[in-house]
Write a protein that holds these residues in place. Structure first.
Motif, mmCIF file in Angstrom:
data_model
loop_
_atom_site.group_PDB
_atom_site.id
_atom_site.type_symbol
_atom_site.label_atom_id
_atom_site.label_comp_id
_atom_site.label_asym_id
_atom_site.label_seq_id
_atom_site.Cartn_x
_atom_site.Cartn_y
_atom_site.Cartn_z
ATOM 1 N N ILE B 104 0.905 -1.238 0.005
ATOM 2 C CA ILE B 104 -0.094 -0.008 0.139
ATOM 3 C C ILE B 104 0.897 1.198 0.005
ATOM 4 C CG2 ILE B 104 -1.661 1.280 1.383
ATOM 5 C CD1 ILE B 104 -2.882 -1.325 2.393
ATOM 6 N N VAL B 105 1.946 1.173 0.954
ATOM 7 C CA VAL B 105 2.848 2.260 1.017
ATOM 8 C C VAL B 105 3.544 2.646 -0.251
ATOM 9 C CG1 VAL B 105 4.864 3.481 2.186
ATOM 10 C CG2 VAL B 105 3.232 2.164 3.451
ATOM 11 N N ILE B 107 2.520 1.839 -3.311
ATOM 12 C CA ILE B 107 1.558 2.480 -4.627
ATOM 13 C C ILE B 107 1.178 3.847 -4.078
ATOM 14 C CG2 ILE B 107 -0.741 2.232 -4.932
ATOM 15 C CD1 ILE B 107 -0.645 -0.775 -4.599
ATOM 16 N N PHE B 108 1.005 4.120 -2.749
ATOM 17 C CA PHE B 108 0.875 5.601 -2.302
ATOM 18 C C PHE B 108 2.038 6.463 -2.797
ATOM 19 C CE2 PHE B 108 0.542 8.906 1.045
ATOM 20 C CZ PHE B 108 -0.718 9.525 0.568
ATOM 21 N N LEU B 109 3.219 6.239 -2.432
ATOM 22 C CA LEU B 109 4.450 6.964 -2.810
ATOM 23 C C LEU B 109 4.362 7.245 -4.501
ATOM 24 C CD1 LEU B 109 7.123 5.431 -0.293
ATOM 25 C CD2 LEU B 109 5.508 7.339 -0.113
ATOM 26 N N LYS B 110 3.827 6.382 -5.116
ATOM 27 C CA LYS B 110 3.968 6.753 -6.718
ATOM 28 C C LYS B 110 3.023 7.713 -7.038
ATOM 29 C CE LYS B 110 5.652 2.371 -8.630
ATOM 30 N NZ LYS B 110 5.622 1.238 -7.516
ATOM 31 N N SER B 111 1.974 8.026 -6.059
ATOM 32 C CA SER B 111 0.752 9.088 -6.248
ATOM 33 C C SER B 111 1.146 10.343 -5.289
ATOM 34 C CB SER B 111 -0.350 8.473 -6.205
ATOM 35 O OG SER B 111 -0.713 7.390 -6.498
ATOM 36 N N TRP B 112 1.900 10.257 -4.585
ATOM 37 C CA TRP B 112 2.104 11.337 -3.748
ATOM 38 C C TRP B 112 3.339 12.355 -3.761
ATOM 39 C CZ3 TRP B 112 4.709 11.087 1.766
ATOM 40 C CH2 TRP B 112 4.231 11.976 2.547
ATOM 41 N N ARG B 113 2.739 13.660 -3.779
ATOM 42 C CA ARG B 113 3.684 14.724 -4.267
ATOM 43 C C ARG B 113 3.754 15.674 -3.133
ATOM 44 N NH1 ARG B 113 4.589 11.030 -6.803
ATOM 45 N NH2 ARG B 113 4.451 10.657 -9.056
#
Lengths: 193, 283
Positions: B104-105, B107-113
């Protein structure tokens, strides 16, 4: 250096001050503020700044009044005036880097789950439902404390009926469409009886 | 007659149920399609000709209003389903449950700026702060001009303090309770009195003071308001005992503008009424 170049160089520096240093309760600067301080050609200044920041793995990001990401190239001038501009990371962070930023892996996973769950429920969900979902993988007290932390940081907000919504920071920092696409595209191990 | 009354009671109950259902859909974020709009409209239409009292019509209007909100939610739901952001919540929930925290983390880091901001003082503001500090006089110098007068301590009576307006003659609660007792005496057989007839006094100042105390009286459960929007009338009704507010009850704030013009108008009406009653008595 030509006069014109010197002028834009000064304007870019001014834009850096306005965007990087927090002057209000929330970070970033509104379009009309930038217009007032940098002049009517502020989208051009921001474009120049964005090009420069690309080398540093940063970007200028604009979020419309309605909370949708917009681009400097395609948005109408009146849309830009009402938008909020931020400087955000351009590339990706590694899990180790997030730890240095004060985010535990559990907290970050909790944030991801909360955001995804709210998106899937059309942007509004009772707090108890999110707590229940988080408690499946996190200790109870941590789930509750985490939700409060996400609210304080501006990722989500809670109304008087205990409903959770996505808030300004999610709109500014997270590519919601990409996030959902990635989750649904991930292969999970199916367990059969 | 009896059956008519029974039908009306049933109809009112149906309207209440409709309101509650729509409210729960709105507030708890339930699926708006749980509400069968056609069915509800049919019920509202069926009972509508039976309503003759304003409160029954108000309930009917509220049910329609709530239903309109649900229809709006249904519209939003359809709109959301047609966007690319729509995801089947069950599918997503299942995915979330099955994924481990690390994935989950990732994946999230791929969309978090995350937003980048500085928390740093600039040399310019530091220089300004130093200048300010240099020019700031020490506390003993800044405060030395305030010379305290030495006065011998004496004794003041309560009456003297009241005279000097340092103490109120009555505590606030005592004043609210006195007004409550007055209300109980003035309501008469009906058990209620018109709001303006109660707060209205000989002077505008006193009227405002009474309105102010009345608002506290209502807030703290000494009395309640009865509002008839169609007749544009507000009555105030005393409670036998103060009813404390509970968290479960919905608290509504009702503003009452008290202007000098309103007070003059009320006073004229009151004087005319008094004149009429004197004439009637003499006659």
């Amino acid at each position: 250096m030509s006069k014109r170049k010197a002028l834009y160089s000064r304007k870019v520096k001014r834009a850096v001050h306005l965007l990087f240093f927090r002057r209000h309760r929330k970070p970033g600067a509104k379009g009309w503020e930038l217009k007032k301080k940098l002049g009517a050609d502020y989208p051009k200044v921001l474009k120049l700044l964005d090009n420069y920041l690309a080398k540093l793995d940063l970007q200028v990001k604009a979020v419309s009044e309605e909370g949708q990401p917009i681009t400097l190239e395609t948005a109408k001038p009146e849309q830009l005036d009402k938008a909020i501009f931020y400087v955000t990371l351009r590339g990706e962070l590694t899990p180790t880097e997030t730890k240095m930023m004060g985010w535990r892996i559990d907290d970050l996973a909790g944030l991801a789950i909360t955001i995804m769950y709210i998106i899937s429920k059309k942007g509004k969900v009772p707090r108890e439902e999110v707590e229940k979902l988080l408690k499946e993988k996190l200790p109870g007290w941590r789930a509750e404390a985490n939700i409060d932390r996400y609210i304080r940081a501006g990722y989500i907000s809670e109304d008087e009926n205990g409903q959770l919504y996505l808030d300004w920071r999610t709109r500014a920092e997270i590519d919601e469409k990409n996030l959902i696409g990635l989750v649904l595209g991930t292969e999970t191990e199916e367990s059969y009886p | 007659m009896e059956s008519k009354r029974k039908t009306k009671r049933l109809g009112l109950e149906q309207l209440q149920r409709i309101i509650e259902l729509c409210k729960s859909v709105e507030e708890r974020g339930l699926d708006p399609f749980l509400v069968d709009v056609d069915d509800i409209i049919e019920i509202i239409r069926r009972y509508f000709p039976k309503w003759d009292k304003p409160e029954q019509l108000c309930l009917d209007a509220e049910a329609l209003n709530r239903l309109a909100s649900v229809i709006k939610l249904q519209g939003e739901w359809v709109k959301h389903r047609s966007t690319s952001l729509y995801t089947d919540p069950f599918l997503l929930e299942e995915k979330i449950r099955k994924l481990d925290i690390e994935t989950i983390v990732e994946i999230f880091l791929k969309s978090w700026r995350p937003i980048v901001e500085f928390e740093q003082i600039s040399p310019h503001s530091l220089a300004e702060a130093i200048n300010y500090w240099k020019e700031l006089l020490p506390l003993d110098e800044r405060w030395k001009n305030i010379e305290a007068q030495i006065i011998e301590a004496g004794v003041s009576t309560r009456e003297e303090l009241i005279e000097q307006r340092l103490l109120e003659e009555k505590t606030f609660t005592e004043r609210v309770e006195a007004l409550w007792n007055e209300l109980k005496e003035r309501v008469g057989g009906e058990g209620k009195i018109r709001y303006w007839d109660f707060i209205g006094a000989d002077t505008f100042k006193e009227t405002v003071q009474r309105a102010y105390l009345t608002s506290f009286m209502v807030t703290h459960g000494y009395a309640k308001l009865e509002i008839y929007p169609l007749e544009d009338e507000v009555y105030i009704k005393p409670n036998e005992k103060p009813v404390p507010l509970t968290k479960k009850k919905r608290v509504v704030s009702i503003p009452f503008p008290i202007s000098r013009e309103d007070w003059i108008k009320w006073k004229k009406v009151k004087e005319n009424e008094q004149k009429k009653s004197i004439i009637l008595q003499e006659g």
